[in-house]
Scaffold this active site. Structure first.
Site, PDB file in Angstrom:
ATOM      1  N   ASP A   1     -51.657  -9.606   5.417  1.00 43.00           N
ATOM      2  CA  ASP A   1     -51.096 -10.125   6.667  1.00 43.00           C
ATOM      3  C   ASP A   1     -50.175 -11.328   6.460  1.00 43.00           C
ATOM      4  OD1 ASP A   1     -52.521  -8.324   8.443  1.00 43.00           O
ATOM      5  OD2 ASP A   1     -54.316  -9.394   7.831  1.00 43.00           O
TER       6      ASP A   1
ATOM      7  N   CYS B   1     -47.949 -50.777   4.765  1.00 45.73           N
ATOM      8  CA  CYS B   1     -47.241 -49.866   5.680  1.00 45.73           C
ATOM      9  C   CYS B   1     -46.526 -48.774   4.891  1.00 45.73           C
ATOM     10  CB  CYS B   1     -46.262 -50.640   6.555  1.00 45.73           C
ATOM     11  SG  CYS B   1     -47.090 -51.702   7.748  1.00 45.73           S
TER      12      CYS B   1
ATOM     13  N   ASP C   1     -56.407 -11.701   6.496  1.00 49.63           N
ATOM     14  CA  ASP C   1     -56.994 -11.852   5.158  1.00 49.63           C
ATOM     15  C   ASP C   1     -56.093 -12.631   4.211  1.00 49.63           C
ATOM     16  OD1 ASP C   1     -55.016 -10.092   4.374  1.00 49.63           O
ATOM     17  OD2 ASP C   1     -56.343  -8.378   4.186  1.00 49.63           O
TER      18      ASP C   1
ATOM     19  N   ASP D   1     -56.697 -10.070  12.784  1.00 55.14           N
ATOM     20  CA  ASP D   1     -56.694  -8.809  12.065  1.00 55.14           C
ATOM     21  C   ASP D   1     -58.116  -8.244  12.212  1.00 55.14           C
ATOM     22  OD1 ASP D   1     -55.979  -6.767  10.200  1.00 55.14           O
ATOM     23  OD2 ASP D   1     -57.042  -7.901   8.654  1.00 55.14           O
TER      24      ASP D   1
END
Length: 702
Positions: free
Chosen positions: A597, A15, A593, A400
């Site tokens: 951006d 776990c 790109d 874009d």
């Protein structure tokens, strides 16, 4: 606060959530994350703290939480393999002998005393290690784990003289655990095989000889030789030879790519034929294959909300069930007449057997990691299960234009000169754009086609969203859009033709303009159509290009909305506005790109970098990286995300439904311990097998 990262390999992990939460509490640990599939614990440590003290604390906590875990440092993995194999053989031997003794006790006609002795011996062989772990954990303060629950349940069965059932529960629990371990390990290997792109060696050319070396030992500008059938170990440029490359492990594309002298190649590709000599451009740690492997392996550190919910749920679920089980054993016999204590104790033991939430704790992280691995195989790098989860409910996609929906391969299609010759206008433009990395500038330099004396270029200055200014032979050249001309108060022609317009002015005198055209990608229409089919409500394009060009592209692709002539900060404003318009559960994706951006990529719920493979800026800014230039890969990403979400919730509903049904039936006396074992180990096994179904996803983009 400065920090560093450390990785420990955890063998036999069960776990992961318990380890994460406990390690985070250590003084000096800033963050911890367990990758359940790769069995790695990544810890971020405060640099001002003592390493050895923190590492000792981490090891102590891990042994306290899960004593069965072997903590291995990377350089000691091989020496631990023999010990682990020996331990497994002992476990299997005990399981076989214990099972034989159990069945003998069941079949032989024995006295009660002899029967008890055989059942006890069988129980010790089968579950002795479980009881020892449970006792050890109690002293360490870790009570509510599966070892404790199984120990109390089976010892309780012995206490009420249900010997056969007590041993049977432990037997099937151990068999189930072995199957579960096998299934998890198999799924780990299957997921790892999806990303089997790590090169084992490099053929280094040195003094007219070829030496086989580790890829880590190769330096930039070294020459390596890649033979047919070999993986390309490092990024570089082909200097000799030609071949067809299999890039499917990187881009998800099955069609081979032709390379020859001058071509750039990426590590992880497979050389199908021919012999290539490659000049290395990046060291191994910075190569494409390393970036992909690091992103995939570390993706589990960004957890989905569903994973975080299950971690919180498991923390409270088991203790509550244990408290109910105690109440079930004590309260009914005290309040109801003619009720046997042994009957209600048995029912409470059924509660304990079924209560462990491991089906959820194991299968859900495995499901998300299967999704991330499958996306990688299909040409998408997803940086976390939280982003994969977000992709399952995409409502708005913002694109874009240049390099995303269009090819970004520009060509000069018209030169309109004023008071100078076309050749002179193109020369001014080429000199002005020489240092520009933008596809428009590159296309102008290419169209000029002559050698440029960069010594004549001075004071190069890019003006964001406008263009650039530069001094050439003591003349100030301006090259850019209408905004630049208006800003500098230069009279110029208003152009209504299709294409990107670059106006040229020399010493504040207008000399004309150049039109550069870009093509829409053939894949873009497929992407838009596919996204609409998936139920995406709004498809928008934001670009810095001219209004006329933007509207033509938007019309051809049938987009819902388009905004043009935007500066980078205006793009962000538009994305923020669209973000406010979507529903609270819907996701906004921005596809760009990854470099120009970057601000918009950060603002969106999920930022997707197009064709960003090999670009540090793209990988840094984006949450998802599409490894080629095809926007339709986003369809695969959403499909994989939706399949992952579907399977994860199948596991949650399956596990909880069966557990609650068996809990209820156990409480009213209609479920026995055998059914309780199925509700625990059996359901975990089913959930694990269900999780790896994600890897059978069929690529829709090819």
């Amino acid at each position: 606060m400065s920090s560093r990262k450390m990785i420990l390999l955890l063998k036999n992990i069960d776990c992961a959530s318990k380890i994460e939460s406990e390690v985070k509490k250590i003084d000096g640990v800033l963050n911890s994350s367990v990758n359940f599939v790769s069995s790695k614990l990544e810890v971020e440590i405060d640099k001002s703290k003592n390493d050895e003290i923190i590492i000792d604390s981490i090891k102590g906590i891990i042994k306290k939480v899960e004593p069965n875990i072997n903590i291995v440092e990377d350089n000691k993995v091989d020496s631990e393999v023999g010990k682990e194999e020996k331990y497994k053989r002992c476990q299997i031997g005990s399981l076989i002998v214990g099972s034989i003794i159990f069945f003998l006790a069941m079949m032989l006609n024995l006295s009660p005393r002899e029967e008890f002795i055989l059942f006890l011996v069988s129980y010790i062989l089968l579950g002795g290690d479980v009881v020892i772990k449970a006792i050890s954990n109690i002293f360490k303060g870790n009570i509510f784990d599966e070892n404790f629950l199984m120990s109390v349940a089976t010892i309780g069965a012995f206490a009420i003289k249900q010997y056969a059932e007590g041993v049977a529960v432990m037997l099937f629990y151990k068999i189930g655990e072995n199957f579960q371990s096998y299934a998890v390990n198999k799924s780990r290997k299957s997921i790892s095989s999806l990303m089997d792109i790590r090169p084992d060696y490099a053929n280094l050319k040195a003094n007219n000889e070829t030496i086989r070396v580790s890829p880590q030992d190769v330096k930039i500008s070294d020459i390596i030789i890649v033979k047919a059938g070999e993986k390309i170990p490092l990024d570089g440029d082909v200097i000799k030879g030609k071949s067809m490359l299999n890039t499917s492990a990187l881009t998800g594309e099955s069609v081979p790519v032709k390379v020859e002298e001058g071509s750039s190649v990426l590590s992880g590709s497979i050389n199908n034929n021919g012999v290539l000599e490659i000049k290395v451009s990046k060291i191994f740690e910075e190569s494409t294959v390393s970036k992909i492997l690091n992103l995939v392996e570390n993706a589990s550190s960004n957890k989905a909300e569903t994973e975080n919910f299950i971690t919180r749920f498991a923390k409270y679920y088991t203790p509550i069930v244990v408290i109910i089980a105690i109440g079930l054993a004590i309260i009914p016999p005290l309040l109801l007449k003619n009720n046997l204590w042994s009957d209600w104790i048995y029912r409470s033991l059924v509660f304990l057997v079924v209560s462990c939430p491991c089906a959820l704790v194991i299968s859900i992280p495995l499901g998300f990691f299967s999704g991330i691995g499958t996306a990688s195989k299909n040409g998408l790098l997803i940086k976390g299960s939280n982003y994969l989860e977000s992709l399952s409910n995409v409502e708005t996609v913002v694109f874009d234009k240049t390099g995303t929906l269009t090819k970004g391969v520009f060509k000069v299609t018209k030169i309109n000169n004023v008071d100078v010759s076309k050749e002179e206008l193109l020369e001014y433009a080429a000199y002005a754009e020489y240092y520009s990395n933008h596809p428009i500038g590159i296309s102008i330099v290419k169209a000029y086609g002559k050698e440029i004396d960069k010594n004549n270029i001075k004071d190069y200055n890019e003006i964001s969203g406008h263009g650039l200014s530069v001094i050439i032979k003591n003349k100030k050249i301006l090259a850019g859009n209408s905004k630049l001309m208006n800003k500098e108060k230069i009279d110029h022609n208003e152009v209504t033709e299709t294409g990107t317009v670059v106006h040229i002015a020399v010493d504040s005198k207008y000399y004309g303009y150049i039109i550069i055209s870009d093509e829409i990608k053939t894949d873009s229409k497929k992407a838009i159509k596919g996204l609409r089919k998936l139920g995406v409500k709004k498809l928008v394009m934001l670009t810095g290009d001219s209004k006329l060009v933007a509207q033509n592209v938007a019309k051809e692709l049938n987009l819902d909305d388009v905004e043009s002539e935007l500066l980078p900060d205006e793009k962000v404003e538009k994305v923020e506005k669209l973000y406010k318009e979507k529903s609270s559960r819907g996701t906004l994706v921005f596809v760009g790109d990854g470099i120009n951006d970057a601000p918009a990529l950060v603002v969106a719920d999920v930022g997707v970098a197009m064709g960003g493979l090999g670009s540090d800026a793209a990988i840094e800014a984006a949450d998802v990286v599409i490894m080629n230039d095809e926007p339709s890969k986003l369809i695969d990403g959403i499909n994989i995300a939706q399949l992952t979400e579907k399977i994860v919730w199948q596991n949650i509903i399956l596990a909880l439904s069966i557990k609650f049904i068996v809990l209820f039936l156990g409480a009213i006396g209609f479920a026995n311990m055998w059914q309780a074992v199925f509700a625990d180990v059996g359901v975990t096994l089913i959930a694990v097998i269900n999780s790896i179904r994600i890897m059978k996803y069929n690529n829709t983009s090819n």
